[in-house]
Design a protein around this motif. Structure first.
Motif, mmCIF file in Angstrom:
data_model
loop_
_atom_site.group_PDB
_atom_site.id
_atom_site.type_symbol
_atom_site.label_atom_id
_atom_site.label_comp_id
_atom_site.label_asym_id
_atom_site.label_seq_id
_atom_site.Cartn_x
_atom_site.Cartn_y
_atom_site.Cartn_z
ATOM 1 N N SER A 121 28.830 -21.453 15.645
ATOM 2 C CA SER A 121 28.610 -21.218 16.700
ATOM 3 C C SER A 121 28.058 -20.131 17.533
ATOM 4 O O SER A 121 27.921 -20.116 18.135
ATOM 5 C CB SER A 121 29.301 -22.228 18.311
ATOM 6 N N ALA A 151 27.049 -28.363 18.478
ATOM 7 C CA ALA A 151 26.507 -28.918 20.225
ATOM 8 C C ALA A 151 27.496 -28.610 21.299
ATOM 9 O O ALA A 151 27.299 -27.516 22.482
ATOM 10 C CB ALA A 151 25.105 -29.472 19.974
ATOM 11 N N LYS A 204 29.270 -25.024 20.993
ATOM 12 C CA LYS A 204 28.313 -24.492 21.541
ATOM 13 C C LYS A 204 27.646 -24.333 23.679
ATOM 14 O O LYS A 204 27.704 -23.105 24.088
ATOM 15 C CB LYS A 204 26.853 -24.500 21.258
ATOM 16 N N THR A 262 20.830 -23.464 23.873
ATOM 17 C CA THR A 262 19.940 -24.240 24.142
ATOM 18 C C THR A 262 19.501 -24.807 23.003
ATOM 19 O O THR A 262 18.916 -26.278 23.188
ATOM 20 C CB THR A 262 19.379 -24.722 25.482
ATOM 21 N N GLN A 287 19.659 -23.745 19.446
ATOM 22 C CA GLN A 287 20.745 -24.381 18.794
ATOM 23 C C GLN A 287 21.283 -25.764 19.622
ATOM 24 O O GLN A 287 20.921 -26.947 18.767
ATOM 25 C CB GLN A 287 22.148 -23.680 18.878
ATOM 26 N N VAL A 288 21.470 -26.391 20.838
ATOM 27 C CA VAL A 288 21.963 -27.390 20.491
ATOM 28 C C VAL A 288 21.190 -28.985 20.497
ATOM 29 O O VAL A 288 21.122 -29.851 20.661
ATOM 30 C CB VAL A 288 21.905 -27.442 22.435
ATOM 31 N N SER A 332 19.631 -29.424 17.627
ATOM 32 C CA SER A 332 21.503 -29.937 16.716
ATOM 33 C C SER A 332 20.973 -31.531 17.065
ATOM 34 O O SER A 332 21.151 -32.934 16.184
ATOM 35 C CB SER A 332 22.090 -29.568 17.215
#
Length: 457
Positions: free
Chosen positions: A95, A124, A127, A147, A149-150, A153
């Motif tokens: 993260s 997520a 993070k 956001t 990466q979220v 994911s």
């Protein structure tokens, strides 16, 4: 006879199509994908509310106070950095940093086992929690990169649940939806997917990206309404009188942006090598040292450099001149926050640095401060990420002023061209190679561990 046979064959085709379209195998992946896109919009809104609340609370508890409480960031900020670094290394590994390099790396990795350590619902959640914690402690970070990466994911998890096979396209779609929902900039989300996330963009992913951006955007609009990130500005650039301003913001912004990315890359690589001997202890120490420096810069600047820099950038775009030293102080705080290794993005802080640079240049040249701030953001941001199309599109959508398309394009291209002369390696893609190398290292270690057990069996 021929007519009757054609009629029977037509009925068979119709029955077959009804069976196909009525099959759960056809609709289930679509429903899961649509649900994932809507979830990205909802999570992005929640993330924004939590991040803004954390930053506001930090200011209320410490910066706006008099007496000894005003100096508490000297203890709170390094302690918060150390806590975030420790949690990122032990509880939520993968993260760290912006999150965009992880999403880029996941698109290059072929196996789902390699993607899980950097894209998952657990990451997520981590993070979001750690980025909000960092903002509560005064870190100069943003939520927009996280956001991405979220969003990636969430979409990759939807692909696993729905049995969809286009993992790379879905990661791209989730990343674009994350940017679109975070900034309320659907066009910028699409351009970002094409230019930054997918250097080898494939036309067959158009539908995925557009659908994800639309559904995530609708979810965000339903909760927050239609808004511009930096408010509305009516001023326009006159090439005859503001030509020098465009050149200065583009070239100087590109120089400063390339300096940021070059220093960040070199420092990150050296810190990773130094941390290898005692990863956890040294990671926490580096984070605490960086946090102390960020706190010192924040107190010296009167609290201007803490947090995302959103309020300072917005005030500059609306015509308020920032202190001449703001862009230098924010540059240092953002650089330290990035190399500390804590989760957090550089989108919003970079735009704040660019706005401060433009404000200083505009003051020096006697130009309109709001226009100078916009041009400074375009030049500096394009220099940092080396993505000129994303730079000018995202700034156009965030300011709501479409009369400055050509000047913003010029500033972005000047910033990009200047940065390319100094640094040939785009920041996010260079950082993504570190995560790819980690995935290769994990795979080699797991294969070595499997060899003795296979021999024993």
């Amino acid at each position: 006879m021929r007519a009757s046979s054609r009629l029977r064959s037509g009925r068979k085709v119709l029955r077959r199509s009804r069976v196909v379209w009525g099959s759960p195998r056809v609709w289930l992946p679509r429903l899961v994908f649509w649900s994932g896109a809507v979830a990205i919009g909802l999570v992005s809104v929640l993330f924004a509310v939590l991040a803004d609340g954390a930053q506001h609370l930090f200011g209320e508890l410490f910066i706006s106070q008099d007496g000894w409480r005003h100096y508490l960031p000297l203890a709170v900020t390094p302690a918060g950095f150390a806590l975030c670094a420790w949690l990122a290394a032990t509880v939520f590994p993968g993260s760290q940093g912006s999150g965009i390099p992880q999403a880029i790396a996941a698109r290059h990795l072929r196996n789902d086992e390699d993607r899980r350590p950097i894209l998952s619902l657990r990451l997520a959640l981590g993070k979001i929690l750690l980025t909000v914690t960092g903002l509560f402690c005064g870190a100069s970070i943003g939520r927009e990169g996280p956001t991405v990466q979220v969003g990636a994911s969430v979409m990759l998890t939807a692909a696993r649940w729905g049995g969809m096979s286009q993992e790379r396209g879905l990661i791209l779609a989730g990343s674009a939806a994350g940017i679109a929902a975070a900034f309320n900039t659907p066009l910028a989300g699409i351009v970002f997917a094409i230019e930054e996330m997918g250097r080898t963009y494939q036309a067959r992913t158009n539908g995925l990206v557009l659908t994800a951006v639309i559904l995530a955007g609708l979810a965000s609009l339903g909760l927050l309404g239609n808004y511009t990130y930096f408010g509305m500005t009516r001023d326009t650039v006159s090439i005859g009188t503001d030509g020098a301003l465009v050149l200065a913001c583009g070239i100087v912004g590109g120089l400063l942006g390339s300096a940021f990315s070059s220093i960040a890359l070199r420092a990150t690589r050296r810190i990773r090598r130094w941390n290898a001997l005692a990863p956890l202890q040294r990671t926490v120490v580096i984070a605490a040292v960086c946090g102390s420096a960020v706190a010192a810069i924040g107190l010296v600047s009167g609290g201007l450099t803490f947090g995302t820099g959103y309020e300072q950038a917005r005030s500059a775009v609306e015509g308020t001149q920032l202190p001449w030293y703001f862009f230098l102080a924010k540059f240092g705080a953002s650089l330290l926050s990035m190399i500390s290794g804590i989760p957090g993005g550089i989108f919003a802080p970079s735009l704040a640095v660019g706005a401060g640079l433009g404000s200083a240049i505009g003051s020096l040249l006697g130009s309109n401060i709001g226009l100078a701030a916009l041009l400074g953001m375009a030049g500096y941001f394009a220099g940092v990420v080396q993505a000129p199309m994303t730079a000018f599109v995202i700034i156009l959508e965030m300011s709501g002023n479409h009369d400055n398309v050509i000047p913003l394009m010029c500033a972005s291209m000047l910033g990009y061209g200047t940065a390319r002369l100094i640094s040939h390696e785009p920041l996010y893609h260079a950082l993504s190679r570190l995560f790819i190398a980690d995935a290769i290292r994990r795979r080699r270690l797991s294969s070595r561990d499997a060899e003795p057990s296979a021999g024993q069996g």
